[in-house]
Design a protein around this motif. Sequence first.
Motif: not given
Length: 208
Positions: A130-156
């Motif tokens: 799904e991440e691979k798909f969304l990288k193509e669909a949403l571009g730079a804003p999603y790439a920035d989001y990937l860099a800031r927020v953890p994939r699974f375990f929440p960072k409160l």
Amino acid sequence: MDTEYKHGLGNYQQMRRLVLAVLVAVLFLALLFGQSTFPPDTPVHESIEMFGVLLIFLGIVGRLWATLYIGGRKSSEVVTGGPYSITRNPLYVFSTVAAAGVGAQIGSFSGIILFAVLCAGAFHIVILREEKFLKEALGAPYADYLARVPRFFPKLSLYQEGDTGSFKPRLLLTTLLDGLVFLIALPAFELIDGAQLSGMLPVWFRLP
């Protein structure tokens, strides 16, 4: 957003529901012949089951919370508020919590861990695709989001309220109905316990 992208994301969402249903069904069938080392109707067994009920309801409520934010926007923008501010995949996280609650209905600590690990592992495969798909669909804003927020375990510490956008009650209802698969575990495991105690079902293995 292009129709092809929306259709592609819809396929991933259906895959999530299918993975969830298959996991619960397979684990349920496997545990037809398993039992806890803590006998039914003992305080430890009952306490684990009750803890599992809390996990199931936490998972269902969490999934509804995530749907309030994502509600139809996932294919058109990067959602970063509420649960999406602390984990990129709150629907998967809360589904795993609920699955752990299902595992607890056998009255076993290892049942909790087994269900959670298998569910999280299966979802991990879906998440990567799904991440691979969304990288193509949403571009730079999603790439920035990937860099800031953890994939699974929440960072409160990252929590931000954000906004829910255009709320769609239909999607909330769909999520609620999806969550009912977890509630089925409550009467189902009670029936299994009864059948095993009466000798109708053999016990082939025990989990601590």
